[in-house]
Design a protein around this motif. Structure first.
Motif, mmCIF file in Angstrom:
data_model
loop_
_atom_site.group_PDB
_atom_site.id
_atom_site.type_symbol
_atom_site.label_atom_id
_atom_site.label_comp_id
_atom_site.label_asym_id
_atom_site.label_seq_id
_atom_site.Cartn_x
_atom_site.Cartn_y
_atom_site.Cartn_z
ATOM 1 N N ILE A 125 43.967 -26.573 -13.651
ATOM 2 C CA ILE A 125 44.097 -26.816 -12.205
ATOM 3 C C ILE A 125 44.242 -25.481 -11.472
ATOM 4 O O ILE A 125 43.633 -25.259 -10.434
ATOM 5 N N GLY A 126 45.056 -24.603 -12.005
ATOM 6 C CA GLY A 126 45.179 -23.299 -11.347
ATOM 7 C C GLY A 126 46.365 -22.507 -11.849
ATOM 8 O O GLY A 126 47.497 -22.991 -11.815
ATOM 9 N N ASP A 139 47.532 -19.874 -10.490
ATOM 10 C CA ASP A 139 48.329 -19.272 -9.420
ATOM 11 C C ASP A 139 49.219 -20.277 -8.718
ATOM 12 O O ASP A 139 50.042 -19.905 -7.904
ATOM 13 N N LEU A 140 49.004 -21.541 -9.023
ATOM 14 C CA LEU A 140 49.758 -22.567 -8.310
ATOM 15 C C LEU A 140 51.090 -22.835 -8.998
ATOM 16 O O LEU A 140 51.221 -22.649 -10.206
ATOM 17 N N ASP A 180 53.109 -27.908 -7.302
ATOM 18 C CA ASP A 180 51.815 -28.118 -6.626
ATOM 19 C C ASP A 180 50.862 -28.883 -7.540
ATOM 20 O O ASP A 180 50.190 -29.819 -7.108
ATOM 21 N N ASN A 201 51.943 -32.458 -7.970
ATOM 22 C CA ASN A 201 51.598 -33.231 -6.764
ATOM 23 C C ASN A 201 50.130 -33.648 -6.789
ATOM 24 O O ASN A 201 49.772 -34.745 -6.375
ATOM 25 N N PHE A 202 49.296 -32.733 -7.276
ATOM 26 C CA PHE A 202 47.866 -33.043 -7.382
ATOM 27 C C PHE A 202 47.641 -34.192 -8.373
ATOM 28 O O PHE A 202 46.874 -35.124 -8.110
#
Lengths: 265, 332
Positions: free
Chosen positions: B116-117, B119-120, B124, B127-128
């Motif tokens: 997903i990422g 850096d997140l 976050d 939540n996604f």
């Protein structure tokens, strides 16, 4: 409804991710500013010798390039090579086990990653237009501006779908990067990024292809060269192309998944 | 009496892969570039098994045995060549939303949060996942509270993923895999690369989750401790074929007719005399370990006690790891 929530969330999540890299975004600004300025000097030299080229005088040509460069530079013709790479390295597996449409999620993510660049690019392009205000033709009709932007947004989705489709070739070839980069260059040319399509020979062919929706056509609308009465037909053509691409994507996706082995994870 | 529901049903599962062949070196690369040769690899050869609710199945075998392929088929990622599969009543590779919302596939080698990422923040990404699985605010809050408490994630929720240690990431990944309370957990090397404390914490948590939520779980791992701690039942596969299945005790009985006798002597014994009784597998002066056939345990123990001054004597089953090492070495 649930899918829309997921796509929206993917959009905002990716936007947050993009905003983590401030320096990267600022460097991007230079890439937005340089090509229109370089092209201005080129066309000022060329059209200094002749009054006009086809239907383009210097002002129209400069306006065309500034606007078309903005549109094309901000259209994701190659989608994300990451999609093809995820097929090759097996990480697609992590998305396949999620209850949402992969195309929709990636479109959301891609738009999320591009919106900050669009806004920045828009600011940069406005700066270039102001700098070249003696030549640049400002459109004042809000309907035409709205239609141009809407047409371009349709072109963005079409461009993404095109890029997504090419990435799916990785199901068969393992690596689609070469083809995707080549296709991106071709798409940029066919969208009118190098020469206005109506100045090219065989223009009926280029104007039939879907790439014009992402560059040439919205720019023509902005320049006021497409009448309001012609707009509905153009939007209909855009819709037909989009539907055709989506059907093709679906077909490739289904067939590709049958071959997918998830090797690598 | 309520019979446990069948969660997974696999009958005669075959998977044949196509794999391009490439010799080493530049010459090999050029040959493969000009003329590609494809090998057919039989990853699974008619595997059949079932998994019931509330059960943890240990799915073990050496590298390349077909474990991950099986899990990928059960998760709907890979299409089988032939065979019948039902997971929670669904055909997995149709990838229906209702099916995907009830399973979770955790790979120790690659996590979804990472995808997903980097850096997140963990929150976050969670939540996604909430939106991805269409959880209501209430469902999400309850699950998040439970998982963050049990996995001790409170302090990590607002930290970007890339700043977490490997063990912290593994805990976060597990939370991310259970947020929607899946009914089937597919765990592929879930403790890969983790320290022993984190491994144990994850195992305890998985056990509690499965029994509390009446879920089912299939776990593959090269750490036999994972299997011994987690699995109610074990399936052993090798080269795509099912070798044996049963409880841990059954497998040990079936695959090993040997036992270990660990003896601590008062005085150092003569090894050649001990070697007559059985195979000396360890010798550190006063302490010796003998491996002997199961049938001779009583007789050998008696002889040891009669002929030597023995301080301590224990009879042990070989560990699952030892049994499997021997078994695979013999059948390689």
């Amino acid at each position: 409804m649930h899918d829309m929530r997921a796509y929206k969330s993917a959009f905002f999540l990716q936007m947050q991710s993009t905003l983590c890299y401030r320096a990267n975004i600022l460097f991007y600004l230079t890439a937005v500013l340089i090509p229109p300025l370089a092209i201005f000097f080129l066309w000022r030299t060329v059209l200094g010798e002749v009054d006009a080229l086809g239907a383009y005088d210097l002002g129209t040509m400069i306006t065309y390039y500034v606007v078309v460069q903005f549109f094309i530079a901000h259209t994701p013709f190659s989608a994300w090579v990451e999609i093809g790479e995820s097929i090759r390295d097996g990480s697609l597996t992590l998305w396949l086990v999620r209850p949402a449409n992969h195309y929709g999620l990636y479109l959301g993510r891609l738009l999320g990653s591009w919106v900050p660049f669009w806004l920045l690019g828009l600011g940069g392009t406005a700066g270039v237009a102001a700098l070249l205000h003696r030549y640049f033709q400002f459109q004042t009709d809000p309907v035409l501006i709205g239609a141009a932007v809407l047409m371009w947004l349709g072109g963005v989705i079409l461009g993404f779908t095109w890029g997504y489709m090419l990435n799916l070739v990785a199901f068969w070839t393992e690596r689609a990067t070469g083809m995707v980069v080549l296709a991106e260059q071709a798409a940029s040319f066919l969208a009118g990024g190098v020469i206005p399509l109506d100045l090219l020979p065989l223009q009926e062919l280029w104007l039939f292809l879907p790439f014009r929706f992402a560059g040439w056509l919205p720019t023509q609308i902005y320049l006021g060269r497409v009448s309001r009465s012609e707009l509905p037909l153009e939007f209909l053509k855009l819709l037909i192309w989009l539907m055709a691409f989506c059907v093709l994507v679906q077909w490739l996706w289904r067939r590709g998944l049958r071959r997918f082995a998830g090797v690598g994870v | 009496m309520n019979h446990p529901q069948k969660v997974v049903e696999v009958k005669g599962l075959w998977k044949i892969y196509e794999r391009p062949r490439k010799a080493a070196g530049l010459r090999g690369a050029l040959q493969a570039f000009v003329r590609r040769q494809i090998d057919k690899v039989e990853a699974l050869k008619g595997i059949s098994f079932e998994v019931y609710e509330g059960e943890i199945l240990g799915y073990i075998g050496p590298n390349g045995a077909g474990k991950t392929t099986t899990l990928k088929i059960l998760a709907g990622v890979v299409h089988p060549t032939s065979g019948e599969v039902r997971v929670l009543g669904f055909v997995p590779w149709y990838r229906e939303r209702a099916f995907l919302k009830q399973i979770s596939f955790v790979m120790g080698s690659r996590g979804f949060l990472e995808e997903i990422g980097w850096d997140l923040s963990v929150l976050d990404s969670l939540n996604f996942i909430k939106e991805l699985y269409g959880l209501s605010d209430l469902e999400y809050r309850q699950a998040l509270k439970e998982l963050t408490e049990l996995l001790q994630l409170q302090a990590l929720l607002n930290v970007p993923l890339r700043q977490l240690s490997h063990g912290q990431r593994a805990r976060a990944e597990l939370a991310a895999a259970l947020l929607w309370r899946p009914k089937l957990l597919l765990l592929d090397e879930p403790t890969l690369g983790l320290d022993i404390i984190t491994q144990k914490a994850l195992r305890d948590f998985i056990k509690r989750y499965i029994h509390q939520h009446r879920a089912a779980c299939i776990v593959t791992s090269h750490y036999m401790r994972d299997i011994e701690d987690l699995a109610d039942r074990i399936i052993l596969i090798s080269q795509g074929e099912l070798i044996t299945a049963g409880s841990l005790t059954d497998i040990v009985e079936r695959l090993s007719d040997r036992r270990l006798i660990r003896v601590e002597f008062e005085r150092e014994p003569a090894l050649d005399e001990l070697a007559i009784l059985g195979h000396v597998v360890e010798n550190s002066g006063l302490q010796v370990t003998l491996e002997i056939p199961h049938a001779r345990v009583k007789q050998v123990a008696q002889t040891l006690l009669e002929r030597w001054l023995v301080r301590d004597l224990t009879i042990e089953e070989p560990s699952l790891e030892e049994i499997l090492q021997r078994h695979f070495a013999q059948h390689a």
